[in-house]
Design a protein around this motif. Sequence first.
Motif, PDB file in Angstrom:
ATOM      1  N   TRP A 178      -5.168   5.046  -0.729  1.00 20.16           N
ATOM      2  CA  TRP A 178      -4.832   4.193   0.411  1.00 20.16           C
ATOM      3  C   TRP A 178      -6.014   3.317   0.836  1.00 20.16           C
ATOM      4  O   TRP A 178      -5.830   2.162   1.226  1.00 20.16           O
ATOM      5  CB  TRP A 178      -4.370   5.060   1.575  1.00 20.16           C
ATOM      6  N   SER A 185       0.828  -1.204   0.000  1.00 21.62           N
ATOM      7  CA  SER A 185       0.000   0.000   0.000  1.00 21.62           C
ATOM      8  C   SER A 185       0.862   1.253   0.000  1.00 21.62           C
ATOM      9  O   SER A 185       0.571   2.231  -0.706  1.00 21.62           O
ATOM     10  CB  SER A 185      -0.929   0.013   1.222  1.00 21.62           C
ATOM     11  N   THR A 195      -2.879  -5.230  -1.095  1.00 23.98           N
ATOM     12  CA  THR A 195      -2.721  -4.015  -0.299  1.00 23.98           C
ATOM     13  C   THR A 195      -3.335  -4.231   1.073  1.00 23.98           C
ATOM     14  O   THR A 195      -3.956  -5.263   1.342  1.00 23.98           O
ATOM     15  CB  THR A 195      -3.393  -2.826  -0.989  1.00 23.98           C
ATOM     16  N   THR A 200       0.864   3.931  -3.033  1.00 24.54           N
ATOM     17  CA  THR A 200       0.413   5.280  -2.712  1.00 24.54           C
ATOM     18  C   THR A 200       1.491   6.313  -3.001  1.00 24.54           C
ATOM     19  O   THR A 200       1.219   7.368  -3.602  1.00 24.54           O
ATOM     20  CB  THR A 200      -0.013   5.362  -1.236  1.00 24.54           C
TER      21      THR A 200
END
Length: 279
Positions: A211, A77, A228, A81
Motif C-alpha cells: 500500500w 491502490s 496509486t 493491494t
Amino acid sequence: MRQPVSHLAGSSFTHLVLAGYTLLSLFPLFLVLINAFKSRAGIFDAPLALPNGETFSTIGFEKVLGKAHFLGFFGNSLTVTVLSLVLILLFGAMAAWALSEYRFRGQRLILLFFAFGIMVPIRLGTVAILELMVKLELVNTLSALVLVYTAQGLPLAILILSEFIQQIPKELKEAARCDGVGEFTIFFQIILPLIRPAIATVAVFTMVPVWNDLWFPLILAPGEATQTITLGVQQFIGQYATDWNAVLASLSLAVLPVLVIYVFFSRQLIRGITAGAVK
C-alpha cells in the motif's frame, strides 16, 4: 504470593519502554491528522497545536476529493493491494503446504531459494523487471504491479506459513486421509482454518509495504489512469511550492485502510506473532 520487587521493577520498566515506543511511533501519525484539519497558516504557525476555531479548515480534503483524481488513485491502490494479497496468501499457503508435508528431491534448495528472496531486496532487479514488463507490454498496467508485489511477498509468506503448518499434528491429517478425504479438501478445510493467525500476520506484514510503495508505481505504472495513491499525492508537491493542506489530507485518507485492517485483524496478528515466537 507477592511478586518480588525486582520482578515488578523489571515489568514496570518494560511497560514504560513499550509505552514510550508506542508514543514515538504514533506521534507522526498524530501530527499528520491534526494538521490535515488546519488552514495553511495554522500549519506553519503552530504545527503541534490542535485545530481551533481560527485554524480549523477542511480545504485540504475539499481539494483532494473535489479537484484531484483521488478516488481513482485510491481504487487503483485498493485493487493492486487486494489482488496481491489474495495471490500471495493463496500461492504462499499452497507452497508452504507442499514444502512442509511432502518430501522430494531439491526441497531444501527450494526453501533456500525463498529464504534468499527475503534477504535480497527486489528493487535490485528493477532494471530487469522493467525490461520484462516492456517485453510483455504490461507497462502502465495494474497487472505489472500485482505480479511484482506477488513475487515480493511470496518468500516471507511461504517461510512463515510453512513454520505454522509443521506444527499441525500429523495424526489429524492422517485421520482425514484414512477417511478418504482428498488432499485439496484437507488443505482448504483443515489446514487453512488452523493457520488463520499466521495468515492474518502475513496479510498485515504484506499489505503495508504494498500500500505504501512508491518505487514500482513510479517506474511501472506512472500513467494517470494507473497511478496509486502514494504516487497521486505527488501531484500536490511542486518544485517551488507545495500544497500542504492537500498533501496532509491525502496522507490522512491513505492511512485509513491500514488502520481498518489492523483493527479487524489485530487479535489474529497478535496470536500469530506470539505463536511464532515460541515455535
